[in-house]
Motif scaffolding. Structure first.
Motif, PDB file in Angstrom:
ATOM      1  N   THR A  99       0.673  -1.212   0.119  1.00  0.00           N
ATOM      2  CA  THR A  99       0.151  -0.179  -0.058  1.00  0.00           C
ATOM      3  C   THR A  99       1.038   1.311   0.051  1.00  0.00           C
ATOM      4  OG1 THR A  99      -0.265  -0.015   2.422  1.00  0.00           O
ATOM      5  CG2 THR A  99      -1.845  -1.096   1.247  1.00  0.00           C
ATOM      6  N   LEU A 100       0.262   2.587  -0.333  1.00  0.00           N
ATOM      7  CA  LEU A 100       1.114   3.692  -0.494  1.00  0.00           C
ATOM      8  C   LEU A 100       0.114   4.728   0.037  1.00  0.00           C
ATOM      9  CD1 LEU A 100       3.136   5.301  -1.766  1.00  0.00           C
ATOM     10  CD2 LEU A 100       2.232   5.386  -4.079  1.00  0.00           C
ATOM     11  N   ASP A 101       0.418   5.416   1.095  1.00  0.00           N
ATOM     12  CA  ASP A 101      -0.311   6.575   1.369  1.00  0.00           C
ATOM     13  C   ASP A 101      -0.507   7.482   0.226  1.00  0.00           C
ATOM     14  OD1 ASP A 101      -0.647   5.367   3.922  1.00  0.00           O
ATOM     15  OD2 ASP A 101       1.145   6.489   4.760  1.00  0.00           O
ATOM     16  N   TYR A 102      -1.527   8.341   0.146  1.00  0.00           N
ATOM     17  CA  TYR A 102      -1.671   9.078  -0.668  1.00  0.00           C
ATOM     18  C   TYR A 102      -2.840  10.132  -0.482  1.00  0.00           C
ATOM     19  CZ  TYR A 102      -2.684  10.727  -5.705  1.00  0.00           C
ATOM     20  OH  TYR A 102      -3.185  11.578  -6.756  1.00  0.00           O
ATOM     21  N   THR A 103      -2.395  11.366  -0.835  1.00  0.00           N
ATOM     22  CA  THR A 103      -3.467  12.466  -0.649  1.00  0.00           C
ATOM     23  C   THR A 103      -3.404  13.281  -1.626  1.00  0.00           C
ATOM     24  OG1 THR A 103      -2.566  12.818   1.808  1.00  0.00           O
ATOM     25  CG2 THR A 103      -3.758  14.544   0.781  1.00  0.00           C
ATOM     26  N   VAL A 124     -10.661  11.029  -6.092  1.00  0.00           N
ATOM     27  CA  VAL A 124     -10.278   9.861  -6.680  1.00  0.00           C
ATOM     28  C   VAL A 124     -11.144   8.789  -6.617  1.00  0.00           C
ATOM     29  CG1 VAL A 124      -8.444   8.101  -6.857  1.00  0.00           C
ATOM     30  CG2 VAL A 124      -7.800  10.448  -6.602  1.00  0.00           C
ATOM     31  N   ALA A 125     -11.837   8.329  -7.760  1.00  0.00           N
ATOM     32  CA  ALA A 125     -12.952   7.431  -7.650  1.00  0.00           C
ATOM     33  C   ALA A 125     -12.277   5.866  -7.413  1.00  0.00           C
ATOM     34  CB  ALA A 125     -13.659   7.246  -8.982  1.00  0.00           C
ATOM     35  N   ALA A 126     -12.982   5.062  -6.824  1.00  0.00           N
ATOM     36  CA  ALA A 126     -12.487   3.679  -6.653  1.00  0.00           C
ATOM     37  C   ALA A 126     -12.461   3.193  -7.859  1.00  0.00           C
ATOM     38  CB  ALA A 126     -13.627   2.959  -5.710  1.00  0.00           C
ATOM     39  N   GLY A 127     -11.416   2.365  -7.997  1.00  0.00           N
ATOM     40  CA  GLY A 127     -10.944   1.662  -9.163  1.00  0.00           C
ATOM     41  C   GLY A 127     -10.020   2.434 -10.309  1.00  0.00           C
ATOM     42  N   GLN A 132      -8.493   1.576  -4.294  1.00  0.00           N
ATOM     43  CA  GLN A 132      -9.688   0.482  -4.163  1.00  0.00           C
ATOM     44  C   GLN A 132     -10.791   1.151  -3.611  1.00  0.00           C
ATOM     45  OE1 GLN A 132      -6.612  -2.219  -2.139  1.00  0.00           O
ATOM     46  NE2 GLN A 132      -7.634  -3.643  -3.398  1.00  0.00           N
ATOM     47  N   TRP A 133     -10.763   2.190  -2.862  1.00  0.00           N
ATOM     48  CA  TRP A 133     -11.875   3.152  -2.560  1.00  0.00           C
ATOM     49  C   TRP A 133     -11.804   4.421  -2.721  1.00  0.00           C
ATOM     50  CZ3 TRP A 133      -8.793  -0.403   0.236  1.00  0.00           C
ATOM     51  CH2 TRP A 133      -9.233  -1.415   0.725  1.00  0.00           C
ATOM     52  N   PRO A 134     -12.912   5.096  -2.736  1.00  0.00           N
ATOM     53  CA  PRO A 134     -12.872   6.609  -3.041  1.00  0.00           C
ATOM     54  C   PRO A 134     -11.815   7.291  -2.232  1.00  0.00           C
ATOM     55  CG  PRO A 134     -15.050   5.958  -3.071  1.00  0.00           C
ATOM     56  CD  PRO A 134     -14.290   4.792  -2.642  1.00  0.00           C
ATOM     57  N   ILE A 135     -11.397   8.346  -2.619  1.00  0.00           N
ATOM     58  CA  ILE A 135     -10.193   9.235  -1.750  1.00  0.00           C
ATOM     59  C   ILE A 135     -10.713  10.588  -2.192  1.00  0.00           C
ATOM     60  CG2 ILE A 135      -8.054   9.723  -1.132  1.00  0.00           C
ATOM     61  CD1 ILE A 135      -7.033   7.177  -2.409  1.00  0.00           C
ATOM     62  N   ALA A 136     -11.340  11.470  -1.060  1.00  0.00           N
ATOM     63  CA  ALA A 136     -11.631  12.797  -1.219  1.00  0.00           C
ATOM     64  C   ALA A 136     -10.388  13.743  -1.383  1.00  0.00           C
ATOM     65  CB  ALA A 136     -12.426  12.924  -0.139  1.00  0.00           C
ATOM     66  N   ALA A 137     -10.665  14.728  -2.483  1.00  0.00           N
ATOM     67  CA  ALA A 137      -9.605  15.558  -2.470  1.00  0.00           C
ATOM     68  C   ALA A 137      -9.133  16.109  -1.098  1.00  0.00           C
ATOM     69  CB  ALA A 137      -9.997  16.953  -3.010  1.00  0.00           C
ATOM     70  N   GLY A 138      -7.674  16.281  -0.874  1.00  0.00           N
ATOM     71  CA  GLY A 138      -7.183  16.730   0.317  1.00  0.00           C
ATOM     72  C   GLY A 138      -7.254  15.976   1.493  1.00  0.00           C
ATOM     73  N   GLU A 139      -7.827  14.701   1.442  1.00  0.00           N
ATOM     74  CA  GLU A 139      -7.890  13.533   2.448  1.00  0.00           C
ATOM     75  C   GLU A 139      -6.926  12.503   2.243  1.00  0.00           C
ATOM     76  OE1 GLU A 139      -9.983  13.894   4.971  1.00  0.00           O
ATOM     77  OE2 GLU A 139     -10.401  15.757   4.303  1.00  0.00           O
ATOM     78  N   ALA A 140      -6.266  12.239   3.293  1.00  0.00           N
ATOM     79  CA  ALA A 140      -5.393  10.981   3.166  1.00  0.00           C
ATOM     80  C   ALA A 140      -5.945   9.619   2.857  1.00  0.00           C
ATOM     81  CB  ALA A 140      -4.498  11.010   4.475  1.00  0.00           C
ATOM     82  N   GLY A 141      -5.660   8.810   1.833  1.00  0.00           N
ATOM     83  CA  GLY A 141      -6.079   7.599   1.441  1.00  0.00           C
ATOM     84  C   GLY A 141      -5.010   6.679   1.194  1.00  0.00           C
ATOM     85  N   THR A 142      -5.229   5.614   0.689  1.00  0.00           N
ATOM     86  CA  THR A 142      -4.396   4.529   0.448  1.00  0.00           C
ATOM     87  C   THR A 142      -4.540   4.126  -0.769  1.00  0.00           C
ATOM     88  OG1 THR A 142      -4.606   3.639   2.921  1.00  0.00           O
ATOM     89  CG2 THR A 142      -3.570   2.436   1.303  1.00  0.00           C
ATOM     90  N   LEU A 143      -3.445   3.802  -1.569  1.00  0.00           N
ATOM     91  CA  LEU A 143      -3.345   2.970  -3.048  1.00  0.00           C
ATOM     92  C   LEU A 143      -2.822   1.481  -2.848  1.00  0.00           C
ATOM     93  CD1 LEU A 143      -2.127   6.020  -4.999  1.00  0.00           C
ATOM     94  CD2 LEU A 143      -4.255   5.512  -4.890  1.00  0.00           C
ATOM     95  N   LYS A 144      -3.440   0.859  -3.661  1.00  0.00           N
ATOM     96  CA  LYS A 144      -2.827  -0.495  -3.731  1.00  0.00           C
ATOM     97  C   LYS A 144      -1.548  -0.557  -4.668  1.00  0.00           C
ATOM     98  CE  LYS A 144      -2.648  -5.311  -4.274  1.00  0.00           C
ATOM     99  NZ  LYS A 144      -1.199  -5.185  -4.830  1.00  0.00           N
ATOM    100  N   ALA A 145      -0.575  -0.870  -4.240  1.00  0.00           N
ATOM    101  CA  ALA A 145       0.612  -0.712  -5.228  1.00  0.00           C
ATOM    102  C   ALA A 145       0.628  -2.015  -5.961  1.00  0.00           C
ATOM    103  CB  ALA A 145       2.054  -0.649  -4.389  1.00  0.00           C
TER     104      ALA A 145
END
Length: 115
Positions: free
Chosen positions: A16-20, A25-28, A41-54
């Motif tokens: 996983t990779l932390d990403y803001t 960013v839409a799921a998928g 894998q899940w939606p990430i709102a602008a400016g909010e910390a989320g996770t990407l699957k590497a």
């Protein structure tokens, strides 16, 4: 020579990779971070910390596009643009992997073997 005392803590799995993001960013979505392509894998709102699957070498992902990529032979290199769009054009884009099978001229869903 070993160091006498070592202390370590497990933080998270290495896939996983932390990403803001600066925009939602839409799921998928495929996201380029440096020279890495990640999958939201899940939606990430602008400016909010989320996770990407590497995406790791040999993993297979299924991609669905709005417009057909066009007829492409099995093994053709597939890239991702900075906008998260897939293309067979290498220039200014990031390699995500290779077409797992031939892609028909009108196919909108296909598999990629990650590089």
């Amino acid at each position: 020579m070993a160091i006498a005392k070592t202390s370590a803590k497990f933080r998270k799995g290495g896939d996983t990779l932390d990403y803001t993001p600066s925009a939602d960013v839409a799921a998928g979505s495929l996201v380029v971070v440096g020279s890495l392509v990640g999958l939201a894998q899940w939606p990430i709102a602008a400016g909010e910390a989320g996770t990407l699957k590497a995406l790791h070498r040999g993993e297979v992902i299924e991609v669905t596009v709005d417009e057909a990529l066009g007829e492409t032979a099995s093994g053709t290199a597939i890239y991702v643009t900075s906008a998260g769009l897939v293309t067979a054009t290498a220039t200014n884009n990031t390699l995500v992997g290779y077409a797992a099978a031939a892609i028909g001229a009108s196919d909108k869903t296909f598999e990629i073997v990650c590089a």
